[in-house]
Design an enzyme around this catalytic site. Structure first.
Site, PDB file in Angstrom:
ATOM      1  NE  ARG A 106      -2.454  -2.316  -3.866  1.00 13.05           N
ATOM      2  CZ  ARG A 106      -1.680  -2.695  -2.956  1.00 13.05           C
ATOM      3  NH1 ARG A 106      -0.429  -2.240  -3.051  1.00 13.05           N
ATOM      4  NH2 ARG A 106      -1.891  -3.735  -1.986  1.00 13.05           N
ATOM      5  CG  ASP A 169      -5.445  -1.955   2.995  1.00 14.83           C
ATOM      6  OD1 ASP A 169      -4.717  -2.917   2.387  1.00 14.83           O
ATOM      7  OD2 ASP A 169      -5.843  -1.078   2.425  1.00 14.83           O
ATOM      8  CG  HIS A 196      -5.613  -0.288  -1.028  1.00 20.72           C
ATOM      9  ND1 HIS A 196      -5.583  -1.295  -0.119  1.00 20.72           N
ATOM     10  CD2 HIS A 196      -5.575  -0.804  -2.324  1.00 20.72           C
ATOM     11  CE1 HIS A 196      -5.556  -2.298  -0.798  1.00 20.72           C
ATOM     12  NE2 HIS A 196      -5.746  -2.238  -2.290  1.00 20.72           N
TER      13      HIS A 196
END
Ligand code: NAD
Ligand code: LMR
Length: 330
Positions: A106, A169, A196
C-alpha cells in the site's frame, strides 16, 4: 430512537465516485434511508454515474460533478466543481486514488495518492469544514495523518471528524473466523486494532472465545492481515478490493449518519488520532455521536501471541504516520 427529521437531512459526498469502489459505494448510498443528497465527484465520469443512479426510485437527490465546473455535471446545467460537491456535506467519503497491483505494498501508492488526498482535503477544509471525513484511499496509515495536517494548517482540524476506514479488516476477520467456527459471520465480532496495512492490522482473536490450535491462530491472523493481497492477486492487475470495500465503506458511513441522527451506542472501529498507544493515530473501537467520534475506546487484554504482533507493528505504524506528516509539512 432517532428523530425522523434528522434521518432525512444528510448530504454525503463521495470523492472518487466513478471508480471501482466509488460506483458501488455510491449505489449503496443512493439506496440509503439516511441520505437525502448524494454528491458524486471524480475527475472523470460522474455526470454519467449520477444520471444512472438518479433513476433508482429512492428519495435522495443525486448530483455528479467534475473538477472543472464548466465541463459537465448532473443534473445538466447544475453548478459542478468540487465546491458544489462538498458544500453542506455531513460526511465526505474518499476512495479517490490508485489501487495496488500484484507485488505492490500500500505504501507504494503513497507518491500518487498523498497528493490526491491532500488536494481533496484542502477542498473539504474550505467548503465543508464540519463534515466527518471517511478516508479510504491508501495508504490509510499515512493519508489520515496527511488529512489531519492539512486541516490543522487551515485551522479547522477536529480530531473527532477525521477517520480512516478500517471496517473491511473487521469484515474479513468476521468472515474468516466464522468459516473456521462454522458460524454465521453476523454472529461473530472480532476487534481489529492498529492500522490498515499488513502487520499493522491486528485481529484480537483471543477475545472471541474461539478455540484454535497455534497453527490455526497463525494462519487466521496472517490471512486477516494480508486479506487485501488475496484480492489483489486474484484480480491479477485489475485492481484491489472494490465490492467488499464498497460494502464496508457504506457500513461505516451509515453508522456515522445513525450517530449523527441521535442513535445511541454506535461503536465501530476507526483509525483516528488516539492517545491509547504510543502511535499518534491508531485503529480501535470508537463510540460515535452526533459530532463524530465521541470516545476512542480501549481494546482490552492482548494474549502473549497478540502482544508479539503488537510490538512488531508499532514501529512500522509510527513510521508510516510520520511519513504522512512529513509529506504534509513539505
Ligand atoms: P479506482 O482506480 O477504480 O478508482 C479510483 C477513482 O479515483 C477513479 O475513478 C479516479 O478517476 C478517481 N480519482 C483519481 N484522482 C482523483 C482526484 N484528484 N479527485 C477525485 N477523484 C480522483 O480505485 P479503487 O479500486 O476504487 O480504489 C481506490 C482507493 O481505495 C485505492 O487507493 C485503494 O488502495 C483504496 N482501498 C482502500 C481500502 C480500505 O480498506 N481502506 C480498501 C480497498 C481499496
Ligand atoms: C484492502 O485491504 O483490500 C485495501 O487496502 C486494498 C489493498 O491494496 O489491499
Amino acid at each position: 430512537m432517532f428523530a425522523r427529521s434528522a434521518l432525512s437531512s444528510a448530504k454525503v459526498a463521495v470523492l472518487g465516485a466513478a471508480g471501482g469502489i466509488g460506483q458501488p459505494l455510491s449505489l449503496l448510498c443512493k439506496l440509503s434511508p439516511y441520505i437525502d443528497t448524494l454528491s458524486c465527484y471524480d475527475v472523470v465520469g460522474t455526470p454519467g454515474v449520477a444520471a444512472d443512479l438518479s433513476h433508482c426510485p429512492t428519495k435522495s437527490h443525486t448530483t455528479g460533478s467534475l473538477p472543472d465546473a464548466g465541463a459537465g455535471s448532473w443534473p445538466e446545467g447544475s453548478e459542478g466543481g468540487l465546491k458544489a460537491a462538498l458544500e453542506g456535506a455531513d460526511v465526505v467519503v474518499i476512495p479517490a486514488g490508485v489501487p495496488r497491483k500484484p507485488g505492490m505494498t500500500r505504501d507504494d501508492l503513497f507518491n500518487t495518492n498523498a497528493s490526491i488526498v491532500k488536494t481533496l482535503v484542502e477542498g473539504c477544509a474550505e467548503h465543508c469544514p464540519d463534515a466527518v471525513l471517511a478516508i479510504i484511499s491508501n495508504p490509510v496509515n499515512s493519508t489520515v495523518p496527511i488529512a489531519a495536517e492539512v486541516l490543522k494548517a487551515k485551522g479547522v482540524y477536529n480530531p473527532k471528524k477525521v477517520c480512516g476506514v478500517t471496517t473491511l479488516d473487521v469484515c474479513r476477520a468476521n468472515t474468516f473466523l466464522a468459516a473456521h467456527m462454522g458460524k454465521d459471520p453476523s454472529d461473530v465480532d472480532v476487534t481489529v486494532i492498529g492500522g490498515h496495512a499488513g502487520i499493522t492490522i491486528l485481529p484480537l482473536l483471543s477475545q472471541t472465545g474461539a478455540t484454535m490450535t497455534d497453527e490455526e491462530r497463525e494462519a487466521l491472523t496472517v490471512r486477516i492481515q494480508f486479506g487485501g493481497d488475496e484480492v489483489v492477486q486474484a484480480k491479477a492487475g485489475a485492481g484491489s478490493a472494490t465490492l467488499s470495500m464498497a460494502y464496508a465503506g457504506y457500513l461505516f458511513t451509515e453508522n456515522v449518519l445513525k450517530a449523527k441522527a441521535g442513535e445511541k451506542d454506535i461503536v465501530m472501529p476507526a483509525y483516528v488520532e488516539s492517545g491509547i498507544t504510543e502511535a499518534e493515530f491508531f485503529a480501535s473501537p470508537c463510540r460515535f455521536g452526533p459530532d463524530g467520534v465521541e470516545e476512542v475506546l480501549g481494546y482490552g487484554e492482548l494474549s502473549d501471541y497478540e502482544q508479539g504482533w503488537f510490538d512488531k507493528m508499532l514501529p512500522d505504524l509510527k513510521a508510516q504516520i510520520q511519513k504522512g506528516k512529513d509529506f504534509a509539512a513539505n
